[in-house]
Scaffold this motif. Structure first.
Motif, PDB file in Angstrom:
ATOM      1  N   ASP A 157       0.694  -1.314   0.049  1.00  0.00           N
ATOM      2  CA  ASP A 157       0.045   0.088   0.128  1.00  0.00           C
ATOM      3  C   ASP A 157       0.830   1.292  -0.108  1.00  0.00           C
ATOM      4  N   LYS A 158       0.534   2.255  -0.500  1.00  0.00           N
ATOM      5  CA  LYS A 158       1.064   3.547  -0.825  1.00  0.00           C
ATOM      6  C   LYS A 158       0.247   4.838  -0.059  1.00  0.00           C
ATOM      7  N   THR A 159       0.957   5.567   0.658  1.00  0.00           N
ATOM      8  CA  THR A 159       0.233   6.570   1.332  1.00  0.00           C
ATOM      9  C   THR A 159       1.061   7.843   1.116  1.00  0.00           C
ATOM     10  N   THR A 160       0.122   8.936   0.663  1.00  0.00           N
ATOM     11  CA  THR A 160       0.770  10.132   0.392  1.00  0.00           C
ATOM     12  C   THR A 160       0.204  11.352   1.167  1.00  0.00           C
ATOM     13  N   SER A 161       0.847  12.075   1.950  1.00  0.00           N
ATOM     14  CA  SER A 161       0.219  13.187   2.766  1.00  0.00           C
ATOM     15  C   SER A 161       0.652  14.564   2.382  1.00  0.00           C
ATOM     16  N   ILE A 162       0.157  15.643   2.227  1.00  0.00           N
ATOM     17  CA  ILE A 162       0.711  16.887   2.152  1.00  0.00           C
ATOM     18  C   ILE A 162      -0.120  17.773   3.242  1.00  0.00           C
ATOM     19  N   SER A 190      -3.633  16.791   4.225  1.00  0.00           N
ATOM     20  CA  SER A 190      -4.507  16.044   3.412  1.00  0.00           C
ATOM     21  C   SER A 190      -3.926  14.626   2.949  1.00  0.00           C
ATOM     22  N   SER A 191      -4.564  13.486   3.198  1.00  0.00           N
ATOM     23  CA  SER A 191      -3.612  12.349   2.923  1.00  0.00           C
ATOM     24  C   SER A 191      -4.445  11.345   1.743  1.00  0.00           C
ATOM     25  N   THR A 192      -3.617  10.416   1.266  1.00  0.00           N
ATOM     26  CA  THR A 192      -4.256   9.573   0.354  1.00  0.00           C
ATOM     27  C   THR A 192      -3.633   8.183   0.559  1.00  0.00           C
ATOM     28  N   LEU A 193      -4.609   7.297   0.598  1.00  0.00           N
ATOM     29  CA  LEU A 193      -4.123   5.990   0.769  1.00  0.00           C
ATOM     30  C   LEU A 193      -4.735   5.163  -0.271  1.00  0.00           C
ATOM     31  N   LYS A 194      -3.448   4.583  -0.980  1.00  0.00           N
ATOM     32  CA  LYS A 194      -3.715   3.760  -2.371  1.00  0.00           C
ATOM     33  C   LYS A 194      -3.136   2.441  -1.884  1.00  0.00           C
ATOM     34  N   PRO A 195      -4.251   1.686  -1.974  1.00  0.00           N
ATOM     35  CA  PRO A 195      -4.068   0.285  -1.419  1.00  0.00           C
ATOM     36  C   PRO A 195      -3.220  -0.780  -2.883  1.00  0.00           C
ATOM     37  N   SER A 196      -2.754  -1.815  -2.811  1.00  0.00           N
ATOM     38  CA  SER A 196      -2.118  -2.526  -3.943  1.00  0.00           C
ATOM     39  C   SER A 196      -3.334  -3.027  -4.782  1.00  0.00           C
ATOM     40  N   SER A 197      -4.532  -3.134  -4.262  1.00  0.00           N
ATOM     41  CA  SER A 197      -5.823  -3.650  -4.891  1.00  0.00           C
ATOM     42  C   SER A 197      -6.976  -2.803  -4.406  1.00  0.00           C
ATOM     43  N   GLY A 198      -7.828  -2.219  -5.263  1.00  0.00           N
ATOM     44  CA  GLY A 198      -9.081  -1.515  -4.884  1.00  0.00           C
ATOM     45  C   GLY A 198      -8.872  -0.154  -5.140  1.00  0.00           C
TER      46      GLY A 198
END
Length: 201
Positions: free
Chosen positions: A126-131, A160-168
């Motif tokens: 999973d990948k997480t990005t936050s600003i 502000s954060s975004t969670l991008k799972p490996s699927s979904g």
């Protein structure tokens, strides 16, 4: 004529000295940073984490400086000989500070920073990005011509954060609060102090 010439030289010297005094720290470089290591063992599992974020800055005006921090946060949780959680986070944090003299070697400053983190869970992918935007007042004491001791606390932040799972599908979250943004959100209580050393050159 000699008196006029002498007076002109004295006034020129006074003007140069005044300009040097008004220059303050303009043109001065500085380095600081954050280094932290921790280990927590509850008997069933052990979590180890480290944070290394060097920061460099430059005084663009007598009382105004800009800086940039770049670093990493690593965290690993082991249960026995099995790693159950592992994450790596890359950090970029530009900042700007404005200083005000309080008398003698004491100064107060206001800092605005834009912390950005890019993390990856090495177990789930999973990948997480936050600003974020962080506002922090602080105090600085000039120890000598090349070192200061400073302390600050986070007043408020927007993240502000975004969670991008490996699927979904990806999920987004937005926070506006007074919790300190210490690159590890939620790791400190409200108004928690940060104390550090800054080197000038």
């Amino acid at each position: 004529m000699k008196k006029i010439l002498l007076a002109g030289i004295v006034l020129l010297g006074l003007n140069v000295n005044a300009q040097e005094e008004n220059k303050g720290l303009e043109g001065t470089w500085w380095i600081a940073g954050q280094v932290a290591f921790s280990s927590t063992d509850n008997g069933a599992s052990e979590t180890k984490s480290n944070t290394i974020v060097p920061i460099a800055g430059y005084f663009i005006a007598p009382t105004t400086t800009v800086g940039l921090g770049i670093g990493v946060i690593n965290s690993t949780t082991d249960t026995g000989s099995v790693t159950v959680a592992e994450s790596n986070t890359f950090i970029v944090q530009p900042l700007v500070r404005k200083y005000w003299g309080l008398g003698g070697k004491f100064f107060m400053y206001g800092q605005a920073s834009l912390p950005m983190t890019f993390g990856k869970d090495k177990i789930t992918d999973d990948k997480t990005t936050s600003i974020g935007v962080d506002i922090a007042p602080g105090f600085d004491f000039l120890v000598n011509s090349w070192m200061t001791v400073e302390t600050s606390f986070s007043l408020l932040n927007i993240t502000s954060s975004t969670l991008k799972p490996s699927s979904g599908d990806s999920t987004n979250s937005f926070n506006f609060n007074a919790n300190p943004f210490d690159l590890n959100p939620g790791s400190r209580s409200i108004g928690g102090l940060r104390v550090g050393v800054k080197f000038l050159f």
